[in-house]
Scaffold this active site. Structure first.
Site, PDB file in Angstrom:
ATOM      1  N   THR A 221       0.793  -1.268   0.135  1.00  0.00           N
ATOM      2  CA  THR A 221      -0.083   0.053  -0.074  1.00  0.00           C
ATOM      3  C   THR A 221       0.939   1.141  -0.020  1.00  0.00           C
ATOM      4  O   THR A 221       1.926   1.187   0.603  1.00  0.00           O
ATOM      5  CB  THR A 221      -0.891  -0.058   1.129  1.00  0.00           C
ATOM      6  OG1 THR A 221      -1.468  -1.338   1.393  1.00  0.00           O
ATOM      7  CG2 THR A 221      -1.603   1.346   1.542  1.00  0.00           C
TER       8      THR A 221
ATOM      9  N   ARG B  70     -13.283  -8.363  -0.639  1.00  0.00           N
ATOM     10  CA  ARG B  70     -12.942  -7.738   0.522  1.00  0.00           C
ATOM     11  C   ARG B  70     -12.307  -6.498   0.727  1.00  0.00           C
ATOM     12  O   ARG B  70     -11.768  -6.005  -0.369  1.00  0.00           O
ATOM     13  CB  ARG B  70     -11.742  -8.587   1.191  1.00  0.00           C
ATOM     14  CG  ARG B  70     -11.148  -8.207   2.396  1.00  0.00           C
ATOM     15  CD  ARG B  70      -9.738  -7.299   2.197  1.00  0.00           C
ATOM     16  NE  ARG B  70      -8.998  -7.172   3.355  1.00  0.00           N
ATOM     17  CZ  ARG B  70      -7.961  -6.267   3.457  1.00  0.00           C
ATOM     18  NH1 ARG B  70      -7.320  -5.865   2.097  1.00  0.00           N
ATOM     19  NH2 ARG B  70      -7.214  -6.113   4.658  1.00  0.00           N
TER      20      ARG B  70
END
Lengths: 307, 307
Positions: B175, B203
């Site tokens: 990320t 998800r």
């Protein structure tokens, strides 16, 4: 009410906003009966010594199955004439959570949230994936038309004609939620919704967001919110109540009043909350909130307007 | 470093977790160069007197376009061999936010988050709806294959063979995020990710959740998180930093250490944060975190391991 700490407490909401006081008495009676049935479902679990988690799930389930409320059966229509449901469940014992956003074929999203809470490393599933997961889990599925309701359809057609997105509390139905304290001192919170009438583009509101629309922690309180979802998301509303109690020593009442009266804007909505000592709040800055509370001292009350 | 308050600060991360110290020097150099380029992009905006919001967007954009990082080009593969991207942007001036979850054809999700922040009453769009909204807005779209990357493909095939879901920090990429303080005293935060390798069922992690993976408020701080998303969601991590500062009078450092060292579990990940006084933190409990910081005093530093 008694001054001694109750052994258990349950609070529910059926959405912020209200119906006109001119509404036909038969219709008002339907809402009151729906609130009372949900409250009884949760109360029965707690009276039997059951878990707060089971109590809030039972109360939310009752409202999902009741077309009076914008959750499960009777959910609003999105811009495509379909239903997209969100739900969230949190256990204050261990901060376990389960949430779904934009599911379309799960009969009871709050049951799916429970399954997710118990079996998955993931907290939040969205859209088609949530539906596929529920299928793989063997949960009870329905055609999307199962959620249809004549009143909701009429409301959607009006919104389409006006090209408007209606908030769930611009009318007589709304998001549902429950919070509870059980005899063992556990707290839990549940929230379930059909979102906004005529909503587009897979918008996700505060309901399935831990800390925004739903939060529970045995160290402090359990909270479920209803209203203009973006405001509750921006202000991380449910967790803010917890933070004020644990970090600033605020009472539940002071923390809720701060949020409802000062942080949020008038008309944004409301919340229900219960703390570890059995204090509870049904607070809102909208014209009304479908709500109810019951406890071990025999309190059992439902209301719609500021009575 | 200087003891005087810097006029501006920017911190970035490229994911928690790390690469082996045995990694080929050429490959390590690529990561360092990617971090430095992103840091420069944000720093340039701030040095010119630009907004923190523009600076964090510029830094995140640079990492989205760099296949070294798990965001935009080079995002991981989900269980269906496709890419699902999440992004979030928050402006500390007015708490305006924009976020997307599970979008598949938006070239730069962080740009889409900015458009949402500026033009929509909604904060979070998910899945197909997010893509349709971007199309309606005329944003730059690409085929999902645009995000393909040979290294990621190999990683996915290994995960498929093992039937495993990899966290974004189980390997060398992760990320991305940025936080900044500008010369006018404004704070902003950005986070963007491709999520988990081989992930199923739509998800949604902490990245697009206001208060979990991303938060900014001129009254306190700006925070962007990376790591095991569910842990950051459950503990409402980014908002918790803000709450400890505003409600308990904690310093930024104390609030970050509480979260990283006590609330979270070892290995969960890390965060970057800057406060209104120009204090900053690059904190993690993983083996490392791709990170960088620059300020108006001439500080300019990137790191991967605990050097």
């Amino acid at each position: 009410m008694s001054g001694t700490r109750p052994d258990f407490v349950i609070c529910i909401h059926g959405g912020a906003g209200t119906i006109s006081r001119d509404t036909a008495p038969q219709r008002v009676a339907l809402y009151r009966a729906g609130l009372a049935a949900a409250l009884e479902a949760g109360q029965a679990v707690l009276a039997d010594g059951g878990l707060a988690l089971d109590a809030v799930q039972a109360a939310a389930l009752a409202m999902e199955d009741n077309p009076c409320f914008n959750a499960g059966k009777g959910a609003v229509y999105n811009s495509q004439g379909r239903h997209e449901l969100d739900a969230c469940l949190m256990d204050g014992r261990n901060l376990a959570c389960g949430a779904l956003a934009g599911c379309t074929v799960i009969r009871n999203p709050i049951r799916a949230a429970r399954r997710l809470l118990e079996t998955s490393p993931h907290i939040l599933l969205a859209g088609d994936g949530a539906d596929r997961w529920a299928h793989a889990e063997g949960l009870d599925l329905v055609a999307n038309q199962y959620f249809d309701d004549a009143f909701r359809f009429e409301q959607w057609q009006k919104a389409c004609a006006a090209d408007a997105v209606q908030r769930d509390h611009d009318d007589a139905k709304g998001t549902v939620g429950a919070v509870a304290l059980d005899r063992q001192g556990n707290l839990a919170a549940a929230t379930s919704t059909g979102g906004l009438t005529n909503k587009k583009f897979g918008r996700v509101g505060d309901t399935p967001i831990i800390g925004a629309g739903t939060y529970a922690n045995n160290a402090s309180c359990a909270v479920s919110c209803t209203g203009t979802g973006e405001q509750f998301m921006r202000h991380v509303a449910a967790y803010d109540i917890h933070a004020r109690m644990t970090l600033a020593g605020s009472s539940l009442e002071a923390a809720c009043r701060q949020l409802i009266d000062r942080t949020l804007q008038p008309g944004d909505g409301g919340l229900i909350a219960v703390d570890r000592d059995g204090n509870w709040q049904l607070a809102y800055n909208s014209a009304g909130m479908f709500r109810g509370v019951a406890d071990s001292h025999g309190l059992f009350s439902v209301a719609i307007w500021e009575d």
